[in-house]
Design an enzyme around this catalytic site. Structure first.
Site, PDB file in Angstrom:
ATOM      1  N   TYR A   1       0.815  -1.208   0.000  1.00  0.00           N
ATOM      2  CA  TYR A   1       0.000   0.000   0.000  1.00  0.00           C
ATOM      3  C   TYR A   1       0.855   1.266   0.000  1.00  0.00           C
ATOM      4  O   TYR A   1       0.413   2.333   0.401  1.00  0.00           O
ATOM      5  CB  TYR A   1      -0.966  -0.008   1.192  1.00  0.00           C
ATOM      6  CG  TYR A   1      -2.235  -0.775   0.900  1.00  0.00           C
ATOM      7  CD1 TYR A   1      -3.409  -0.129   0.544  1.00  0.00           C
ATOM      8  CD2 TYR A   1      -2.236  -2.168   0.938  1.00  0.00           C
ATOM      9  CE1 TYR A   1      -4.556  -0.845   0.251  1.00  0.00           C
ATOM     10  CE2 TYR A   1      -3.380  -2.890   0.641  1.00  0.00           C
ATOM     11  CZ  TYR A   1      -4.541  -2.222   0.302  1.00  0.00           C
ATOM     12  OH  TYR A   1      -5.687  -2.932  -0.001  1.00  0.00           O
TER      13      TYR A   1
ATOM     14  N   GLY B   1      -9.970  -6.562  -3.808  1.00  0.00           N
ATOM     15  CA  GLY B   1      -8.626  -6.960  -4.193  1.00  0.00           C
ATOM     16  C   GLY B   1      -7.898  -7.714  -3.102  1.00  0.00           C
ATOM     17  O   GLY B   1      -7.130  -8.648  -3.372  1.00  0.00           O
ATOM     18  N   ASP B   2      -8.140  -7.329  -1.847  1.00  0.00           N
ATOM     19  CA  ASP B   2      -7.519  -8.023  -0.719  1.00  0.00           C
ATOM     20  C   ASP B   2      -8.049  -9.442  -0.595  1.00  0.00           C
ATOM     21  O   ASP B   2      -7.292 -10.384  -0.355  1.00  0.00           O
ATOM     22  CB  ASP B   2      -7.781  -7.246   0.574  1.00  0.00           C
ATOM     23  CG  ASP B   2      -7.224  -5.836   0.519  1.00  0.00           C
ATOM     24  OD1 ASP B   2      -6.012  -5.687   0.356  1.00  0.00           O
ATOM     25  OD2 ASP B   2      -8.019  -4.883   0.628  1.00  0.00           O
ATOM     26  N   ARG B   3      -9.373  -9.597  -0.744  1.00  0.00           N
ATOM     27  CA  ARG B   3      -9.968 -10.924  -0.692  1.00  0.00           C
ATOM     28  C   ARG B   3      -9.425 -11.801  -1.813  1.00  0.00           C
ATOM     29  O   ARG B   3      -9.097 -12.967  -1.616  1.00  0.00           O
ATOM     30  CB  ARG B   3     -11.481 -10.817  -0.795  1.00  0.00           C
ATOM     31  CG  ARG B   3     -12.241 -12.134  -0.929  1.00  0.00           C
ATOM     32  CD  ARG B   3     -12.328 -12.925   0.359  1.00  0.00           C
ATOM     33  NE  ARG B   3     -11.150 -13.741   0.633  1.00  0.00           N
ATOM     34  CZ  ARG B   3     -11.040 -14.563   1.674  1.00  0.00           C
ATOM     35  NH1 ARG B   3     -12.024 -14.672   2.541  1.00  0.00           N
ATOM     36  NH2 ARG B   3      -9.956 -15.261   1.863  1.00  0.00           N
TER      37      ARG B   3
END
Length: 480
Positions: A137, A252-254
């Site tokens: 990030y 996107g994290d999943r």
């Protein structure tokens, strides 16, 4: 599975309310706050989701010593956090919503940060993982040279999924998959002077594949699914299930976490990517990242005094599962069961009150776990125990009973149910094997016909005489 998440932590805050009037000071809506929700964002969200899936998760990150970090530590209960000094405050993103409509977002502490330090323990967690997710990030953790070297070494042995960021570092060579979204891929291609030749996701993905030296690139395209570009092979389009999305945050994290999990189980690249897209769609359909947040009533939502930790929420994290006021945990049990089945494993379940754990319980649970690849315990709620055993039971609350069960190495998940029988629980979990202790035959178990409906079977293990909750309670009463 042991999964290490490497990346930057954010604190996400949602302020939810209603607006029925304008301020007398300016023509702006007045928001009546209904609740404030805080959750771990960035790499913290990836780690939280994987822990809720039942994995052993280590988060390699940077963590400040401020109020925001205190909230993050609460949100990351159940995750092993290994952190270097960030030399910067906790980045906090606060979203104000009226109903489901986003109104404004405030960012604090999000300026560029110095590269954080690393420790030997952090590097060891990268080297010992079964799968790795890099959630960059742009806060500097992926620019640490020692961490980059450890990731390069790990990529030779285990799947590494890298979720990039425009302000982050370039992925190390050899990672299994890099997962830019379409706008990020197009922007990178444009910056390289390929705007004229770059007509879409395939050309942008090929550019990134050459630039990063990864084994594949998965360009995510929102409701249009994703485009998988393996090195040396034709591109493969992956459609996304039709989903009614109110908040795309966290998709996107999943996807990145699920992709690393499926690759770690040995699924081939296309199948792993397809299932990761399905998982991301299901996550959004269930409410997305906002559905995971800790809710704080407005009366206690004020910031803590300097140096004072925030008040703990009534949430107890147990091996990645949330037990909130003894509510039903079926969704987590279902996800664990599904993930084990998807990898070709055998799901085992057992059930009971487990009020005052004793040696008979321990032997039964250990025997059950030996029959498959995970053991899910269906646990009677306090109300259910009272109906079955009488007003004097349970002796131990459901929160403590669940915590004690999860402390046993043989137990992978606990599902609390409020009915008198676990049939509804079993329909959700659909175990391959249902284990009970007793002197009767498997065919005599009332659950036998239910399990036969999906090809499951019932198994009994020997009953251990002179070991019971009633007997233990009576013995304790004599010495009290």
């Amino acid at each position: 599975m042991r999964i290490t998440v490497v990346g930057d932590l954010l604190l996400d805050v949602d302020i939810n309310g209603t607006a029925t009037r304008l301020s007398p000071d300016a023509p702006v809506p007045v928001v009546d706050v209904a609740d404030v929700r805080r959750r771990a964002g960035g790499a913290g969200l990836v780690a939280t989701l994987l822990a809720r899936d039942g994995h052993e998760v280590t988060l390699v990150t940077a963590l400040a010593d401020d109020d925001g970090a205190s909230h993050l530590r609460l949100a990351l209960a159940g995750v092993s956090v290994l952190a270097g000094a960030p030399l910067a405050p906790t980045p906090t993103k606060t979203r104000v919503r009226i109903g489901t409509h986003p109104m404004v977002r405030f960012d604090q502490g999000c300026a560029p940060a110095p590269v954080p330090s690393s420790t030997g323990e952090m590097l060891a967690a990268i080297g010992s993982a079964d799968a790795i997710v890099v959630a960059d990030y742009g806060r500097g953790i992926t620019a640490n040279t020692d961490i980059r070297s450890a990731l390069t070494d790990a990529a030779r042995h285990v799947p590494v999924v890298w979720d990039p960021h425009p302000a982050g570092s370039q992925p190390v060579e050899g990672v299994a998959v890099v997962t830019p979204n379409l706008s990020e891929a197009l922007a990178s291609a444009k910056a390289a002077g390929l705007e004229g030749a770059c007509a879409g996701a395939e050309e942008a993905g090929r550019h990134l594949l050459d630039k990063w030296g990864s084994r594949s690139v998965l360009v995510t395209r929102g409701e249009d699914g994703a485009l998988l570009l393996p090195a040396g092979s034709p591109p493969q389009a992956i459609p996304a299930p039709a989903t009614n999305v109110t908040d795309p945050c966290g998709a996107g994290d999943r996807l990145a976490g699920s992709l690393a999990t499926h690759l770690g189980r040995g699924l081939d690249l296309w199948l792993a990517a397809a299932r990761a897209v399905e998982d991301a769609s299901a996550f959004l359909a269930a409410g997305g990242a906002a559905s995971l947040a800790e809710t704080v009533p407005p009366a206690v939502a004020a910031e803590p005094e300097p140096g004072q930790a925030p008040t703990a929420s009534p949430v107890v994290e147990l091996k990645g599962l949330e037990l909130v006021d003894a509510t039903d945990l079926r969704p987590d049990g279902i996800r664990l069961a599904r993930s084990v089945r998807d990898s070709g494993g055998t799901v085992v379940a057992t059930g009971g009150c487990f009020d005052l754990l004793h040696a008979g319980h321990a032997r039964t649970l250990a025997a059950a776990r030996s029959m498959g690849d995970c053991l899910i315990v269906c646990l009677n709620s306090d109300e259910s125990v009272r109906r079955l055993k009488g007003a004097h039971r349970p002796i131990v609350s459901v929160e403590d009973r669940a915590e004690l069960l999860l402390a046993l190495e043989c137990v992978d998940a606990v599902v609390v149910f409020g009915e008198d029988t676990p049939e509804d629980c079993l329909r959700g979990i659909r175990p391959d094997i249902w284990v009970k202790g007793g002197d009767y035959t498997p065919e005599e178990l009332p659950e036998a016909r239910l399990l036969a409906g999906w090809g499951g079977r019932c198994v009994t293990v020997p009953f251990h005489p002179a070991r019971s909750t009633s007997g233990l309670a009576a013995a304790l009463a004599k010495v009290s």
